[in-house]
Design an enzyme around this catalytic site. Sequence first.
Site, PDB file in Angstrom:
ATOM      1  N   GLU A 181       1.752   6.278  -6.952  1.00  0.00           N
ATOM      2  CA  GLU A 181       0.552   7.574  -7.417  1.00  0.00           C
ATOM      3  C   GLU A 181       1.290   8.694  -7.278  1.00  0.00           C
ATOM      4  O   GLU A 181       0.503   9.306  -8.190  1.00  0.00           O
ATOM      5  CB  GLU A 181      -0.712   7.042  -6.700  1.00  0.00           C
ATOM      6  CG  GLU A 181      -1.403   5.703  -7.073  1.00  0.00           C
ATOM      7  CD  GLU A 181      -2.655   5.529  -6.280  1.00  0.00           C
ATOM      8  OE1 GLU A 181      -2.659   6.392  -5.315  1.00  0.00           O
ATOM      9  OE2 GLU A 181      -3.608   4.706  -6.537  1.00  0.00           O
ATOM     10  N   GLU A 213       0.744  -1.150  -0.120  1.00  0.00           N
ATOM     11  CA  GLU A 213       0.054  -0.061   0.094  1.00  0.00           C
ATOM     12  C   GLU A 213       0.848   1.243   0.090  1.00  0.00           C
ATOM     13  O   GLU A 213       0.450   2.069  -0.616  1.00  0.00           O
ATOM     14  CB  GLU A 213      -0.839   0.096   1.241  1.00  0.00           C
ATOM     15  CG  GLU A 213      -1.941   1.049   1.349  1.00  0.00           C
ATOM     16  CD  GLU A 213      -3.134   1.152  -0.148  1.00  0.00           C
ATOM     17  OE1 GLU A 213      -3.184   2.002  -0.651  1.00  0.00           O
ATOM     18  OE2 GLU A 213      -3.714  -0.126  -0.263  1.00  0.00           O
TER      19      GLU A 213
END
Length: 119
Positions: free
Chosen positions: A72, A65
Amino acid sequence: MKNSSFSTSFIHAIEGIRTAIRNERNFKIHLIIAALVVILCIFLPLEALHIFMVVYAIFSVLCTELINTAIEAVVDLYCDKKHHPLAKIAKDCAAGAVLLASIQAILIAMIVAWQIISG
């Protein structure tokens, strides 16, 4: 830019985790689930191997994560929020890594639960 010391590197790493906790909804969800799993494991009669498997699964999901969040951020910075097919591939693949780690965690939970149930 290289960090000047180990303690500076450590501080930056902690800040990265804090940023994910503050800003990433999915990271918060994973942390809540991890906390619930840890609490559950405290009350279950688990062998050392099962504890290792659960800890491994938790950290795999949290690490992927964090990597997903980093990818991102870099893609958004580079693309300036514009759509680009390669940006989509990068983001989708990073999200896919989180999905695979989550599936792995579920499978580990099922294996541990089966071992507890079957005695």
